[in-house]
Design an enzyme around this catalytic site. Sequence first.
Site, PDB file in Angstrom:
ATOM      1  N   ALA A   1     -27.356 -50.075 -56.241  1.00 49.50           N
ATOM      2  CA  ALA A   1     -26.120 -49.641 -56.898  1.00 49.50           C
ATOM      3  C   ALA A   1     -25.707 -48.349 -56.211  1.00 49.50           C
ATOM      4  O   ALA A   1     -26.372 -47.336 -56.371  1.00 49.50           O
ATOM      5  CB  ALA A   1     -26.358 -49.426 -58.392  1.00 49.50           C
ATOM      6  N   CYS A   2     -24.610 -48.388 -55.464  1.00 49.27           N
ATOM      7  CA  CYS A   2     -24.411 -47.365 -54.451  1.00 49.27           C
ATOM      8  C   CYS A   2     -22.967 -46.919 -54.329  1.00 49.27           C
ATOM      9  O   CYS A   2     -22.067 -47.428 -54.994  1.00 49.27           O
ATOM     10  CB  CYS A   2     -24.866 -47.903 -53.095  1.00 49.27           C
ATOM     11  SG  CYS A   2     -26.315 -48.966 -53.162  1.00 49.27           S
ATOM     12  N   GLY A   3     -22.745 -45.943 -53.435  1.00 49.86           N
ATOM     13  CA  GLY A   3     -21.417 -45.526 -53.053  1.00 49.86           C
ATOM     14  C   GLY A   3     -21.085 -46.094 -51.685  1.00 49.86           C
ATOM     15  O   GLY A   3     -21.929 -46.094 -50.787  1.00 49.86           O
TER      16      GLY A   3
ATOM     17  N   ASN B   1     -22.109 -52.307 -52.888  1.00 49.37           N
ATOM     18  CA  ASN B   1     -22.277 -51.555 -54.123  1.00 49.37           C
ATOM     19  C   ASN B   1     -22.366 -52.548 -55.269  1.00 49.37           C
ATOM     20  O   ASN B   1     -21.461 -53.355 -55.465  1.00 49.37           O
ATOM     21  CB  ASN B   1     -21.092 -50.609 -54.348  1.00 49.37           C
ATOM     22  CG  ASN B   1     -21.116 -49.993 -55.740  1.00 49.37           C
ATOM     23  OD1 ASN B   1     -22.175 -49.713 -56.289  1.00 49.37           O
ATOM     24  ND2 ASN B   1     -19.944 -49.785 -56.320  1.00 49.37           N
TER      25      ASN B   1
END
Length: 411
Positions: free
Chosen positions: A26-28, A256
């Site tokens: 879960a990211c940018g 993401n």
Amino acid sequence: MVILTKEQQKEAANTGLWLPQLERDACGVGFVCSIKGTTSSKIMSDARTMLERMAHRGACGCDNDSGDGAGVLTAIPDDLYRKSVKEQDGSDLPPLGQYATGILFLEEESYKQAKEAFQDLARACGLRVIAWRKLGTNRECIGEEAKKTEPLIRQVFVSADYAESDPAKFERHVYLLRKQAVNSMTKQEVECYVCSLSTSTIVYKGQFNTHQLFKYYDDLTNPEYQTHLALVHSRFSTNTFPSWNRAQPNRILAHNGEINTLRGNINLMRAREGVMKSKHYRDDLQKLFPIVEEGLTDSGCLDNVMEFLVRAGGRSLPEAAMTMVPEAWEKDDDMSTEKKHFYRWAAMSMEPWDGPALLAFSDGRYIGAILDRNGLRPARYYLTDDDHLYLSSEVGVNDIPIESVVKKVIF
């Protein structure tokens, strides 16, 4: 967050409660590009600002200085590499497009074995290694935990006599080498992770937080690093065992969110391997299997399949992305009939990889982004009057004068 060695990860998988197949990210994510394809150093500068302002989207280790991972995918900076290879190796690179390059993560103990094995595989694929390049790095800027598993990093350049006369064949053999290098050396238990191997793009990544990536690789702050696109990623893994290899971007995409249909997607891809045929790869098609490699996160599995559809399936990158991650199209009255027909056909050829997920992707020719049909990982983009496009998973990652904005969209 705890960083483990490869051996410790195997032990944790065998004796603990951790299941590698359930790893999620879960990211940018975001990118900057010139829609006219104009190269400049400003693209890299803006991409650095974008990445560093997504620090809140990445995790930090127990030493408060080792990130979950950060990286950037760009077009190949041909002038920079040409000059550096000439200085280091005395070799002249072929024209851009007639060589492929990529960064490899190796181990000090098995470096010579991995290098020889890679060169043997290249010859078997009808390619030749023309140069190895040692990258300038600054390990003092990374955390103590990240230093414990820091790989030996080298850049490889490969070409072939037919690269100019038959570029499609050259591209196929480069992909074959990339897959063979991973699959063959995994069986030999020789560490050789190929960050990317391409004639058009290059990936720099590692066990960094967002402020360390550009400090670690000297190339990224070199004013001669010119590109028309830069795709960045700040990783937050929803597991406890990040690694240098799992940093993103992957070879073709950055992700993401998570894929919640992953087990079924992987099983169906494996089932298809038994009936696949290719008029181009022919008997060599088997050397590309397994399509989904072992020990990957959901993002890595996505990347494997999208890469396969583009490199071996003959699909354009937008077509591959729309096939894997369709919109909610059936009851969309605003969607064109032609687009609905495409999604209806795609639904019969492959099941959706459902998130929630935001994917940003590039193969050097195309750059783009797509949401899955759940729509729970929104993004937004700005188009400016100097023909630059800024897309990211957050607002405010770049300072863009409002009067220069031609268009802005949230999706």
